[in-house]
Design a protein around this motif. Structure first.
Motif, PDB file in Angstrom:
ATOM      1  N   MET A  30      -4.292  38.705  16.929  1.00 47.20           N
ATOM      2  CA  MET A  30      -3.649  39.834  17.606  1.00 47.20           C
ATOM      3  C   MET A  30      -2.131  39.767  17.380  1.00 47.20           C
ATOM      4  O   MET A  30      -1.471  38.839  17.817  1.00 47.20           O
ATOM      5  CB  MET A  30      -3.960  39.766  19.100  1.00 47.20           C
ATOM      6  N   GLU A  31      -1.615  40.736  16.652  1.00 45.88           N
ATOM      7  CA  GLU A  31      -0.188  40.727  16.299  1.00 45.88           C
ATOM      8  C   GLU A  31       0.591  41.563  17.320  1.00 45.88           C
ATOM      9  O   GLU A  31       0.207  42.676  17.665  1.00 45.88           O
ATOM     10  CB  GLU A  31      -0.038  41.300  14.884  1.00 45.88           C
ATOM     11  N   ARG A  32       1.680  41.005  17.843  1.00 41.75           N
ATOM     12  CA  ARG A  32       2.521  41.755  18.775  1.00 41.75           C
ATOM     13  C   ARG A  32       3.723  42.341  18.047  1.00 41.75           C
ATOM     14  O   ARG A  32       4.326  41.687  17.208  1.00 41.75           O
ATOM     15  CB  ARG A  32       3.013  40.827  19.889  1.00 41.75           C
ATOM     16  N   LYS A  33       4.053  43.577  18.397  1.00 39.51           N
ATOM     17  CA  LYS A  33       5.175  44.267  17.744  1.00 39.51           C
ATOM     18  C   LYS A  33       6.517  43.769  18.253  1.00 39.51           C
ATOM     19  O   LYS A  33       6.633  43.316  19.384  1.00 39.51           O
ATOM     20  CB  LYS A  33       5.070  45.771  18.052  1.00 39.51           C
ATOM     21  N   ASN A  34       7.545  43.889  17.424  1.00 42.31           N
ATOM     22  CA  ASN A  34       8.902  43.629  17.887  1.00 42.31           C
ATOM     23  C   ASN A  34       9.336  44.804  18.771  1.00 42.31           C
ATOM     24  O   ASN A  34       9.245  45.960  18.355  1.00 42.31           O
ATOM     25  CB  ASN A  34       9.844  43.487  16.682  1.00 42.31           C
ATOM     26  N   VAL A  35       9.791  44.510  19.978  1.00 41.11           N
ATOM     27  CA  VAL A  35      10.019  45.597  20.942  1.00 41.11           C
ATOM     28  C   VAL A  35      11.211  46.480  20.584  1.00 41.11           C
ATOM     29  O   VAL A  35      11.263  47.634  20.997  1.00 41.11           O
ATOM     30  CB  VAL A  35      10.180  45.097  22.391  1.00 41.11           C
ATOM     31  N   TRP A  36      12.151  45.960  19.829  1.00 41.14           N
ATOM     32  CA  TRP A  36      13.320  46.786  19.473  1.00 41.14           C
ATOM     33  C   TRP A  36      12.891  48.094  18.819  1.00 41.14           C
ATOM     34  O   TRP A  36      13.534  49.127  18.982  1.00 41.14           O
ATOM     35  CB  TRP A  36      14.249  46.023  18.526  1.00 41.14           C
ATOM     36  N   GLU A  37      11.801  48.021  18.030  1.00 43.15           N
ATOM     37  CA  GLU A  37      11.338  49.206  17.291  1.00 43.15           C
ATOM     38  C   GLU A  37      10.826  50.302  18.225  1.00 43.15           C
ATOM     39  O   GLU A  37      10.690  51.444  17.824  1.00 43.15           O
ATOM     40  CB  GLU A  37      10.219  48.802  16.315  1.00 43.15           C
ATOM     41  N   SER A  38      10.530  49.944  19.479  1.00 46.72           N
ATOM     42  CA  SER A  38       9.895  50.926  20.364  1.00 46.72           C
ATOM     43  C   SER A  38      10.906  51.676  21.243  1.00 46.72           C
ATOM     44  O   SER A  38      10.536  52.567  21.986  1.00 46.72           O
ATOM     45  CB  SER A  38       8.865  50.221  21.253  1.00 46.72           C
ATOM     46  N   TYR A  39      12.182  51.333  21.157  1.00 43.74           N
ATOM     47  CA  TYR A  39      13.143  51.933  22.093  1.00 43.74           C
ATOM     48  C   TYR A  39      13.768  53.223  21.581  1.00 43.74           C
ATOM     49  O   TYR A  39      14.193  53.301  20.433  1.00 43.74           O
ATOM     50  CB  TYR A  39      14.273  50.947  22.401  1.00 43.74           C
ATOM     51  N   ASP A  40      13.869  54.197  22.479  1.00 47.48           N
ATOM     52  CA  ASP A  40      14.665  55.385  22.169  1.00 47.48           C
ATOM     53  C   ASP A  40      16.071  55.180  22.751  1.00 47.48           C
ATOM     54  O   ASP A  40      16.355  54.149  23.359  1.00 47.48           O
ATOM     55  CB  ASP A  40      14.010  56.651  22.747  1.00 47.48           C
ATOM     56  N   ALA A  41      16.939  56.172  22.546  1.00 45.31           N
ATOM     57  CA  ALA A  41      18.346  56.042  22.960  1.00 45.31           C
ATOM     58  C   ALA A  41      18.478  55.756  24.452  1.00 45.31           C
ATOM     59  O   ALA A  41      19.339  54.982  24.882  1.00 45.31           O
ATOM     60  CB  ALA A  41      19.107  57.312  22.592  1.00 45.31           C
ATOM     61  N   LYS A  42      17.605  56.375  25.246  1.00 43.68           N
ATOM     62  CA  LYS A  42      17.687  56.208  26.699  1.00 43.68           C
ATOM     63  C   LYS A  42      17.413  54.748  27.093  1.00 43.68           C
ATOM     64  O   LYS A  42      18.129  54.151  27.903  1.00 43.68           O
ATOM     65  CB  LYS A  42      16.654  57.140  27.365  1.00 43.68           C
ATOM     66  N   HIS A  43      16.375  54.180  26.499  1.00 40.87           N
ATOM     67  CA  HIS A  43      16.040  52.784  26.772  1.00 40.87           C
ATOM     68  C   HIS A  43      17.161  51.858  26.314  1.00 40.87           C
ATOM     69  O   HIS A  43      17.529  50.909  27.005  1.00 40.87           O
ATOM     70  CB  HIS A  43      14.742  52.389  26.060  1.00 40.87           C
ATOM     71  N   LYS A  51      20.287  52.416  26.039  1.00 43.62           N
ATOM     72  CA  LYS A  51      21.456  52.506  26.918  1.00 43.62           C
ATOM     73  C   LYS A  51      21.225  51.650  28.167  1.00 43.62           C
ATOM     74  O   LYS A  51      22.078  50.858  28.572  1.00 43.62           O
ATOM     75  CB  LYS A  51      21.683  53.978  27.296  1.00 43.62           C
ATOM     76  N   LYS A  52      20.032  51.786  28.722  1.00 45.74           N
ATOM     77  CA  LYS A  52      19.691  50.999  29.921  1.00 45.74           C
ATOM     78  C   LYS A  52      19.693  49.504  29.619  1.00 45.74           C
ATOM     79  O   LYS A  52      20.129  48.683  30.425  1.00 45.74           O
ATOM     80  CB  LYS A  52      18.299  51.400  30.427  1.00 45.74           C
ATOM     81  N   LEU A  53      19.146  49.189  28.434  1.00 46.33           N
ATOM     82  CA  LEU A  53      19.068  47.783  28.010  1.00 46.33           C
ATOM     83  C   LEU A  53      20.470  47.165  27.936  1.00 46.33           C
ATOM     84  O   LEU A  53      20.692  46.059  28.417  1.00 46.33           O
ATOM     85  CB  LEU A  53      18.367  47.740  26.647  1.00 46.33           C
ATOM     86  N   GLU A  54      21.408  47.900  27.360  1.00 41.04           N
ATOM     87  CA  GLU A  54      22.776  47.374  27.230  1.00 41.04           C
ATOM     88  C   GLU A  54      23.430  47.235  28.597  1.00 41.04           C
ATOM     89  O   GLU A  54      24.126  46.259  28.861  1.00 41.04           O
ATOM     90  CB  GLU A  54      23.617  48.267  26.310  1.00 41.04           C
ATOM     91  N   GLU A  55      23.217  48.208  29.470  1.00 38.21           N
ATOM     92  CA  GLU A  55      23.791  48.145  30.825  1.00 38.21           C
ATOM     93  C   GLU A  55      23.285  46.910  31.560  1.00 38.21           C
ATOM     94  O   GLU A  55      24.050  46.170  32.172  1.00 38.21           O
ATOM     95  CB  GLU A  55      23.399  49.394  31.629  1.00 38.21           C
ATOM     96  N   LEU A  56      21.974  46.722  31.479  1.00 35.13           N
ATOM     97  CA  LEU A  56      21.365  45.589  32.176  1.00 35.13           C
ATOM     98  C   LEU A  56      21.904  44.264  31.642  1.00 35.13           C
ATOM     99  O   LEU A  56      22.223  43.351  32.414  1.00 35.13           O
ATOM    100  CB  LEU A  56      19.840  45.638  32.013  1.00 35.13           C
ATOM    101  N   ASN A  57      22.034  44.176  30.336  1.00 35.77           N
ATOM    102  CA  ASN A  57      22.507  42.922  29.738  1.00 35.77           C
ATOM    103  C   ASN A  57      23.980  42.657  30.017  1.00 35.77           C
ATOM    104  O   ASN A  57      24.394  41.501  30.107  1.00 35.77           O
ATOM    105  CB  ASN A  57      22.210  42.894  28.238  1.00 35.77           C
ATOM    106  N   ARG A  58      24.764  43.716  30.157  1.00 32.35           N
ATOM    107  CA  ARG A  58      26.167  43.529  30.561  1.00 32.35           C
ATOM    108  C   ARG A  58      26.213  42.914  31.953  1.00 32.35           C
ATOM    109  O   ARG A  58      26.939  41.969  32.220  1.00 32.35           O
ATOM    110  CB  ARG A  58      26.914  44.871  30.550  1.00 32.35           C
TER     111      ARG A  58
END
Ligand code: MN
Ligand code: MN
Length: 499
Positions: free
Chosen positions: A1-14, A16-23
């Motif tokens: 069972m191969e798991r995808k790299n999650v970066w490929e699944s994000y749109d611009a909205k995600h 933006k949220k991801l960067e905010e959270l990591n800051r």
């Protein structure tokens, strides 16, 4: 069972949220380099969002209602937060757990000495460290000195640009032939991890002017006070003599007294932690990772707390418990094995009008928990230590470990298949991306978490968390995408889990 790299699944909205959270995450790391600092940071954050202290509510006669937010701190090192749900607590609550202590060097109780012109603090390491990783890098001192009169001096030296830093020396390569023949575990031994904190002898006031000297070295000073002793100036002379014998140590003590107001004896009641100096950084040209000290396990602590603050309305009461002492076995009054957690749940039930011994037991046994801690991220440079099909990868989402332990799962909580199936439904409904993993290849090593302790109540517990590279090193690496997915996973769990 191969798991995808999650970066490929994000749109611009995600993204933006991801960067905010990591800051916000990096700022959390910078403000919380010890368990005490973490608790302070968390209390400041959650009080601003309406959390009230449990101890203040006890005795006020106030009855808690659905939606009320409460927290309790234990000995400044552990914290538990609750958001009251609409269902009775006796039906069970959803618990997010993580730890806020990290491996480091602790200052001993009688630490200060002078040798070869340097002043040192003797240390005793805390948690599992590769000792050779802690030499020749800038270190900071964080912690508290509690004086006999009960006042506390808070120390945080080495983080601001104009702060001094400290270091442990290493042998120069030119003379290291014999040292490098040693096993890695012995190259730097525990007692060799002493911190250099100064090298300038104290200047005795008045003396330098009278002799027309700008500074006195320790050696010169010994000679001169020796001569002068005959002239019989008494007390002052004795003090000068003592200072002259260990003039560098005396110099450091002078700074400590002048700047922080404490003396050598106050080290006895101090808790000072030596940690890598400097802020959390983004890593990689693509800025996809975080490189920082103490991500084990503050990455799970932060994301659990953030999820706790962002839940809207939960039917079940939600709890977030962030504890100390995991790295040394969850022992002590502030570790997960302490009754602190159970007592806090009992007090909360009392305030919602539900408390009875039986209801407390029902609540704990019917609860669901995500025991969150970091997972060993697959490291291609050390691929032989992992089994690739069952390894956690950076960038492949939140990690679940059915079990941990060592030598045939010994010492592990082993999550039930029924519970895992329930969590799969909860996470898939919200499109949270996750992976499952073990801690390395069978019989290569092992480790434990706090999961088995909560499981003693009979509740469903599973190990989950974020994959980390260089775990327990002074600088650990995580993927920003995994930080984001863990947060999303905790949100889903807090609001939807119900078993
Ligand atoms: Mn951990
Ligand atoms: Mn650890």
């Amino acid at each position: 069972m191969e798991r995808k790299n999650v970066w490929e699944s994000y749109d611009a909205k995600h993204l933006k949220k991801l960067e905010e959270l990591n800051r916000e995450y990096r700022s959390f790391l910078d403000h919380g380099k010890t368990e005490r600092e973490c608790v302070d940071t968390i209390v400041n954050t959650i009080e601003a969002e309406g959390y009230q202290e449990l101890e203040k509510l006890i005795g006020s006669g106030q009855q808690l209602q659905k939606g009320d937010k409460v927290y309790s701190v234990w000995m400044n090192k552990s914290i538990v937060m609750f958001q009251v749900g609409s269902k009775p607590m006796a039906d069970g609550i959803n618990i997010l757990g993580a730890h806020i202590d990290s491996p480091r060097l602790d200052v001993k109780q009688n630490p200060l000495y002078e040798e070869g012109g340097f002043a040192y603090l003797d240390t005793h390491y805390y948690g599992g460290v590769k000792k050779y990783q802690w030499v020749a890098l800038p270190l900071a001192i964080h912690g508290v000195v509690v004086k006999k009169d009960g006042t506390t001096v808070e120390l945080n030296v080495g983080e601001n640009e104009d702060d001094p830093v400290f270091f442990v020396s290493d042998l120069l390569i030119h003379l290291a032939g014999e040292q490098l023949e040693k096993k890695a575990a012995k190259v730097i031994e525990g007692e060799a991890l002493d911190l250099i904190i100064g090298s300038k002898p104290i200047v005795i006031e008045g003396k330098d002017k009278e002799k027309g000297e700008s500074k006195l070295t320790a050696e010169e000073d010994t000679h001169k006070t020796g001569k002068k002793a005959k002239s019989g100036k008494g007390d002052k002379e004795d003090k000068e003599k003592a200072a002259a014998k260990e003039a560098v140590k005396a110099g450091v003590l002078h700074v400590l007294k002048e700047t922080y107001g404490f003396e050598e004896e106050d080290f006895v009641s101090a808790e000072l932690e030596i940690v890598p100096a400097g802020n959390a950084r983004e890593a990689g040209f693509d800025r996809s990772m975080i490189l920082a000290y103490g991500q084990d396990d503050r990455v799970c602590a932060f994301t659990s707390m953030r999820a706790m603050l962002d839940i809207k309305e939960a039917e079940r009461t939600v709890c977030c418990i962030l504890v100390d002492k995991e790295e040394i076995g969850s022992v002590g009054a502030t570790g997960m094995q302490s009754r602190f957690f159970e007592n806090a749940v009992a007090e909360l039930m009392n305030l919602t009008g539900e408390y009875s011994e039986l209801n407390l037991r029902r609540c704990l046994s019917r609860s669901c928990m995500l025991s969150s801690d970091v997972s060993a991220g697959f490291d291609p440079s050390y691929a032989s230590c992992f089994e690739k099909k069952n390894a956690a990868f950076l960038g492949k989402g939140m990690v679940f470990n059915k079990f941990t332990g060592a030598r045939g799962k010994s010492g592990s909580n082993d999550a039930n298949a029924e519970y895992i199936a329930h969590l799969r439904r909860v996470l898939d409904d919200r499109k949270v991306i996750y992976q499952t993993a073990e801690l390395g290849k069978v019989d290569v090593g092992g480790g434990g978490t706090i999961a088995y302790i909560l499981a003693l109540y009979g509740m469903n517990v599973i190990d989950s968390g974020v994959a980390v590279l260089n775990m327990h090193a002074p600088w650990e690496a995580t993927s920003k995408a995994d930080v984001y997915e863990a947060y999303r996973g905790y949100m889903a769990f807090a609001e939807d889990a119900s078993m």
